[in-house]
Design an enzyme around this catalytic site. Structure first.
Site, PDB file in Angstrom:
ATOM      1  N   GLU A 109       0.849  -1.197   0.000  1.00 10.55           N
ATOM      2  CA  GLU A 109       0.000   0.000   0.000  1.00 10.55           C
ATOM      3  C   GLU A 109       0.888   1.252   0.000  1.00 10.55           C
ATOM      4  O   GLU A 109       2.071   1.182   0.339  1.00 10.55           O
ATOM      5  CB  GLU A 109      -0.904   0.018   1.233  1.00 10.55           C
ATOM      6  CG  GLU A 109      -0.132   0.062   2.544  1.00 10.55           C
ATOM      7  CD  GLU A 109      -0.962   0.565   3.732  1.00 10.55           C
ATOM      8  OE1 GLU A 109      -1.585   1.631   3.607  1.00 10.55           O
ATOM      9  OE2 GLU A 109      -0.959  -0.103   4.775  1.00 10.55           O
ATOM     10  N   LYS A 149      -3.714  -2.305  14.316  1.00  6.84           N
ATOM     11  CA  LYS A 149      -3.088  -1.260  15.117  1.00  6.84           C
ATOM     12  C   LYS A 149      -3.555  -1.349  16.558  1.00  6.84           C
ATOM     13  O   LYS A 149      -4.732  -1.557  16.832  1.00  6.84           O
ATOM     14  CB  LYS A 149      -3.405   0.109  14.520  1.00  6.84           C
ATOM     15  CG  LYS A 149      -2.600   0.361  13.258  1.00  6.84           C
ATOM     16  CD  LYS A 149      -3.187   1.441  12.419  1.00  6.84           C
ATOM     17  CE  LYS A 149      -4.470   0.943  11.786  1.00  6.84           C
ATOM     18  NZ  LYS A 149      -5.139   1.983  10.990  1.00  6.84           N
TER      19      LYS A 149
HETATM   20  N1  PSU Z   1      -1.132   1.334   9.932  1.00 12.64           N
HETATM   21  C1  PSU Z   1      -0.125   2.205  10.138  1.00 12.64           C
HETATM   22  N2  PSU Z   1      -0.148   3.370   9.471  1.00 12.64           N
HETATM   23  C2  PSU Z   1      -1.139   3.692   8.606  1.00 12.64           C
HETATM   24  C3  PSU Z   1      -2.193   2.754   8.372  1.00 12.64           C
HETATM   25  C4  PSU Z   1      -2.136   1.600   9.077  1.00 12.64           C
HETATM   26  O1  PSU Z   1       0.786   1.960  10.916  1.00 12.64           O
HETATM   27  O2  PSU Z   1      -1.103   4.765   8.026  1.00 12.64           O
HETATM   28  C5  PSU Z   1      -3.256   3.066   7.357  1.00 12.64           C
HETATM   29  C6  PSU Z   1      -3.432   1.892   6.380  1.00 12.64           C
HETATM   30  O3  PSU Z   1      -3.413   2.407   5.084  1.00 12.64           O
HETATM   31  C7  PSU Z   1      -4.789   1.326   6.712  1.00 12.64           C
HETATM   32  C8  PSU Z   1      -5.506   2.577   7.152  1.00 12.64           C
HETATM   33  O4  PSU Z   1      -5.416   0.685   5.635  1.00 12.64           O
HETATM   34  O5  PSU Z   1      -4.542   3.251   7.942  1.00 12.64           O
HETATM   35  C9  PSU Z   1      -6.778   2.310   7.934  1.00 12.64           C
HETATM   36  O6  PSU Z   1      -7.403   3.520   8.163  1.00 12.64           O
HETATM   37  P1  PSU Z   1      -8.892   3.592   8.714  1.00 12.64           P
HETATM   38  O7  PSU Z   1      -8.806   3.191  10.147  1.00 12.64           O
HETATM   39  O8  PSU Z   1      -9.304   5.009   8.503  1.00 12.64           O
HETATM   40  O9  PSU Z   1      -9.692   2.633   7.883  1.00 12.64           O
END
Ligand code: PSU
Ligand code: MN
Length: 315
Positions: A30, A164
């Site tokens: 990604e 996370k």
């Molecule tokens: N994990 C990280 N840094 C990030 C992300 C995940 O350590 O920037 C990003 C990834 O691209 C993941 C997104 O798909 O955050 C998920 O965001 P949300 O919770 O808004 O769906």
């Protein structure tokens, strides 16, 4: 972006195009984690270089996804890496089509967008840092990452270090179960908590080799299944103690108005939550979460490459 036959027009760099043609191993990546929304400069460029190198040394070709000048890429060219590491807008699965329609200069793909693009290109392994999931306080915010639905839908193996740690991990695992996503521990029987090796949450599937994982994936797919989640704990030397991490997490969430019981900060709801909380954790940990993030992303890329290679040799 749709060609005359109605198929989606994807842009691929030369090495990805040749690898797909030859049926050899490719690992999708990604772009959000390498952009200004993921890791702070100059660590984002370092992370990108380390992750790309790890895929290559594992015998696979890296395919970094992004929307660039209104086109969907699965394997951007190296000349765009500076752009990839710069300012952007977050492009989740649902945003890809409009980013193309609006000819976005640079849309950074999240996990959900990347697995969809990988599947469209015929790439069956994707590696990242940590996936999104069910946010703490979900009862009030309804914030559940689109990553989960996209992983469930597409026949792509996602390699990550768990979800996370600032998410509601038990709720995230419940959601993955409902979505029928196999969550397979890579040499671990506990769900990793991103910067911490373990969350204390048990897994019911463990593999010790890429061949074993490839066999499970093939079987899952022959049963009509979608994606699988492979969870690889952060390398031990960079692991952060769960209790310490939890303290920082509560504080980082509090700073964003997201502590349990606090009124949600409406301005910060949605896609901007993740980058803000991650930045708060870097600050509170004196940079330790940053080093852990680099190490785990690199390790996931290595594991992803080994799985992509094993999937090919089983054909
Ligand atoms: N994990 C990280 N840094 C990030 C992300 C995940 O350590 O920037 C990003 C990834 O691209 C993941 C997104 O798909 O955050 C998920 O965001 P949300 O919770 O808004 O769906
Ligand atoms: Mn969200």
């Amino acid at each position: 972006m749709v060609n005359q036959s109605g198929a989606l027009a994807l842009r691929l760099n030369d090495s990805v195009a040749s690898a797909l043609k030859a049926g050899s191993a490719v690992v999708a990546l990604e772009s959000t984690i390498f952009s200004n929304l993921g890791l702070p400069a100059p660590y984002n460029s370092e992370a990108l270089a380390r992750v790309m190198a790890a895929v290559v040394s594992g015998g696979a070709v890296p395919a970094l996804t992004a929307v660039l000048d209104g086109e969907i890429w699965c394997g951007v060219t190296e000349s765009t890496h500076d752009t990839i590491c710069g300012p952007t807008q977050k492009v989740a699965y649902r945003d890809v089509a409009s980013a193309v329609g609006h000819k976005a200069t640079y849309g950074a793909t999240t996990v959900s967008a990347s697995v969809a693009i990988a599947a469209a290109a015929g790439v069956d392994v994707f590696a990242t840092g940590g996936i999104g999931g069910v946010h703490r306080n979900w009862e009030q915010s309804l914030d559940v990452s689109a990553d989960l639905g996209a992983i469930a839908k597409h026949q792509v193996i996602t390699v990550c270090a768990g979800a996370k740690s600032f998410l509601d991990l038990p709720a995230t695992l419940e959601r993955l179960e409902t979505l029928s996503v196999p969550v397979v521990g890579w040499r671990t029987d506990e769900f990793p908590a991103f910067y911490a090796t373990s969350s204390g949450l048990p897994l019911n599937a463990v593999v010790h080799s890429a061949t074993e994982l490839a066999e499970i994936a093939q079987l899952h797919w022959s049963l009509g299944g979608g994606g699988l989640l492979v969870v690889n704990p952060v390398p031990e030397e960079h692991a952060i103690d769960l209790a310490e991490l939890d303290e920082w997490t509560v504080e980082a969430l509090r700073r964003e108005g997201l502590a349990p019981g606090a009124q949600p900060n409406v301005e910060l709801a949605g896609p901007s939550v993740t980058p803000r909380v991650l930045a708060g954790l870097v600050d509170l940990s004196g940079g330790r979460t940053l080093q852990a993030n680099l190490a785990l992303a690199e390790s996931n890329a290595e594991v992803g490459a080994s799985i992509a290679v094993a999937l090919r040799s089983g054909d």
